[in-house]
Design a protein around this motif. Structure first.
Motif, short mmCIF file in Angstrom:
data_model
loop_
_atom_site.label_atom_id
_atom_site.label_comp_id
_atom_site.label_asym_id
_atom_site.label_seq_id
_atom_site.Cartn_x
_atom_site.Cartn_y
_atom_site.Cartn_z
N THR A 1 15.23 7.08 13.86
CA THR A 1 16.55 7.60 12.78
C THR A 1 15.98 7.89 11.07
OG1 THR A 1 18.33 6.36 13.97
CG2 THR A 1 19.02 7.24 12.27
N ILE A 2 15.55 7.25 10.31
CA ILE A 2 15.50 7.28 9.35
C ILE A 2 14.07 8.76 9.29
CG2 ILE A 2 13.92 6.39 6.72
CD1 ILE A 2 14.26 3.86 8.52
N ASN A 3 13.44 8.57 10.11
CA ASN A 3 12.40 9.73 10.19
C ASN A 3 13.29 11.70 9.96
OD1 ASN A 3 9.86 10.65 9.98
ND2 ASN A 3 8.90 8.89 11.33
N GLU A 4 14.05 11.46 11.18
CA GLU A 4 14.56 12.37 11.26
C GLU A 4 15.70 12.91 9.39
OE1 GLU A 4 15.80 16.00 12.12
OE2 GLU A 4 14.23 15.30 13.08
N GLN A 5 15.85 11.61 9.55
CA GLN A 5 16.94 11.44 8.21
C GLN A 5 16.32 12.23 7.29
OE1 GLN A 5 19.07 7.88 8.06
NE2 GLN A 5 21.26 8.89 9.04
N ALA A 6 15.26 11.99 7.01
CA ALA A 6 14.12 12.39 6.13
C ALA A 6 13.53 13.60 5.68
CB ALA A 6 12.81 11.01 5.73
N ARG A 7 13.27 13.64 7.10
CA ARG A 7 12.48 15.25 7.28
C ARG A 7 13.69 16.37 7.10
NH1 ARG A 7 7.54 15.57 9.45
NH2 ARG A 7 6.55 13.45 11.13
N ARG A 8 14.92 15.96 7.51
CA ARG A 8 16.08 16.98 7.01
C ARG A 8 16.60 16.95 5.95
NH1 ARG A 8 18.99 14.92 11.88
NH2 ARG A 8 19.67 12.98 10.90
N ALA A 9 16.01 15.57 5.16
CA ALA A 9 17.09 16.02 3.64
C ALA A 9 15.50 16.50 3.06
CB ALA A 9 16.47 13.82 3.66
N VAL A 10 14.09 16.72 3.52
CA VAL A 10 13.32 17.64 2.47
C VAL A 10 13.07 19.12 2.71
CG1 VAL A 10 11.63 15.71 2.14
CG2 VAL A 10 11.14 17.11 4.13
N VAL B 1 0.41 -1.40 -0.43
CA VAL B 1 0.55 0.58 0.09
C VAL B 1 0.80 1.27 0.03
CG1 VAL B 1 -2.09 1.38 1.22
CG2 VAL B 1 -1.82 -1.00 0.99
N PHE B 2 2.17 1.22 1.25
CA PHE B 2 2.67 2.59 0.78
C PHE B 2 3.88 2.97 -0.68
CE2 PHE B 2 7.09 3.83 2.04
CZ PHE B 2 6.72 5.72 2.19
N VAL B 3 3.82 1.46 -0.80
CA VAL B 3 4.30 1.99 -2.67
C VAL B 3 3.80 2.55 -3.33
CG1 VAL B 3 5.60 0.46 -4.47
CG2 VAL B 3 6.51 -0.16 -1.94
N ALA B 4 2.23 1.82 -3.28
CA ALA B 4 1.21 2.03 -4.64
C ALA B 4 1.48 3.87 -4.23
CB ALA B 4 0.25 0.74 -4.81
N MET B 5 0.61 3.67 -2.87
CA MET B 5 0.58 5.83 -2.44
C MET B 5 2.01 6.25 -3.08
SD MET B 5 -0.53 4.90 1.79
CE MET B 5 -0.63 7.02 1.69
N ARG B 6 3.25 5.98 -2.75
CA ARG B 6 3.83 6.93 -3.47
C ARG B 6 4.46 6.98 -5.40
NH1 ARG B 6 7.91 8.96 0.07
NH2 ARG B 6 8.66 10.30 -1.73
N MET C 1 4.04 14.40 2.38
CA MET C 1 4.02 13.35 2.88
C MET C 1 4.63 12.72 4.55
SD MET C 1 2.53 11.04 0.73
CE MET C 1 3.42 9.46 0.69
N LEU C 2 5.43 13.30 5.31
CA LEU C 2 5.78 13.36 6.00
C LEU C 2 4.79 13.72 6.78
CD1 LEU C 2 10.79 13.96 5.91
CD2 LEU C 2 8.63 11.55 6.61
N ASP C 3 4.61 14.97 6.75
CA ASP C 3 3.23 15.34 7.88
C ASP C 3 2.10 14.86 7.49
OD1 ASP C 3 2.38 17.67 9.40
OD2 ASP C 3 1.98 18.12 8.25
N ILE C 4 1.79 14.22 6.55
CA ILE C 4 0.47 13.15 6.61
C ILE C 4 0.70 11.67 7.46
CG2 ILE C 4 -0.94 12.39 5.14
CD1 ILE C 4 -0.71 14.40 3.34
N LEU C 5 2.09 10.95 7.32
CA LEU C 5 2.23 9.93 7.67
C LEU C 5 2.25 9.75 8.81
CD1 LEU C 5 4.95 8.83 5.01
CD2 LEU C 5 2.44 8.01 4.78
N ASP C 6 1.94 8.32 9.80
CA ASP C 6 2.33 7.86 11.07
C ASP C 6 4.08 8.04 11.06
OD1 ASP C 6 2.18 7.52 13.77
OD2 ASP C 6 0.72 6.15 13.18
N PRO C 7 4.15 8.89 11.85
CA PRO C 7 5.87 8.59 12.39
C PRO C 7 5.95 7.41 12.85
CG PRO C 7 4.88 11.31 13.74
CD PRO C 7 4.10 10.01 12.88
#
Length: 205
Positions: free
Chosen positions: A191-200, A143-148, A179-185
């Motif tokens: 660690t992945i979550n924080e890196q992704a937030r810095r990346a965007v 489901v996640f892949v299909a959404m992306r 997407m990061l704002d919508i998705l459940d953390p």
């Protein structure tokens, strides 16, 4: 950091890259050996020397897409480079043709598209957590892949709303942040979550 291999300097790689562009534009049925050879600047005979049939060339494109995604996951997540500027720059440069090819193949249900989707789901599954332990992890990942990938299907409409080309660096950052704002953390490791937030984040902010 580069996500290109030594092969990417060769005629074979130029043909493959041209094929991905033509397949993305015309679909597997509409693409022809002649059109791909012309895009690559080679003769149809040279293309057939390297890849044989159009189907074999399409399969080679599928293999390249999977190898690209696996390398991106290995470098970005496993090696923790997700928020490094050089990694982001390389992704913004190299990802658009890969995503356009992949999405066109899936939408057209071209030969091998079901298998490549399943492989992408398998690649994604170990990195998603979620909160419902009773849910099949593979279903969550599918489901996640299909959404992306659905974002790329609607890239024209989405680009108009966000005011930037979806697959441009600016557009990718805007959509990634949303997407990061919508998705459940809880969906990702912290660690992945924080890196992704810095990346965007906007590099000028």
């Amino acid at each position: 950091m580069s996500m290109r291999s030594p092969e990417d300097l060769t005629a074979r790689a130029r043909i493959r890259d041209a094929a991905m562009e033509v397949f993305a534009e015309r679909g597997a049925k509409g693409a022809t050996i002649r059109a791909i050879a012309e895009r690559a600047g080679v003769s149809p005979a040279l293309l057939q020397h390297h890849f044989g049939t159009k189907e074999q060339l399409r399969a080679a494109c599928d293999d390249h897409v999977l190898a690209y995604l696996k390398q991106g996951v290995a470098l970005g997540i496993d090696e923790g480079r997700l928020d490094r500027p050089d990694f982001a720059t390389e992704i913004y440069r190299s990802a658009p043709p890969v995503l356009r090819y992949l999405v066109r193949a899936l939408v057209d249900e071209s030969p091998g598209s079901a298998l490549i989707f399943e492989r992408v789901v398998e690649l994604t599954t170990p990195y998603l957590k979620g909160r419902d332990d009773s849910l099949d992890p593979k279903v969550r990942a599918a489901v996640f892949v299909a959404m992306r990938l659905g974002l790329v299907v609607l890239s024209s409409q989405l680009s108009g709303v966000i005011g930037a080309e979806l697959l441009s660096p600016d557009g990718a950052r805007r959509v990634g942040a949303a997407m990061l704002d919508i998705l459940d953390p809880a969906l990702f490791d912290a660690t992945i979550n924080e890196q992704a937030r810095r990346a965007v984040r906007d590099p000028d902010s």
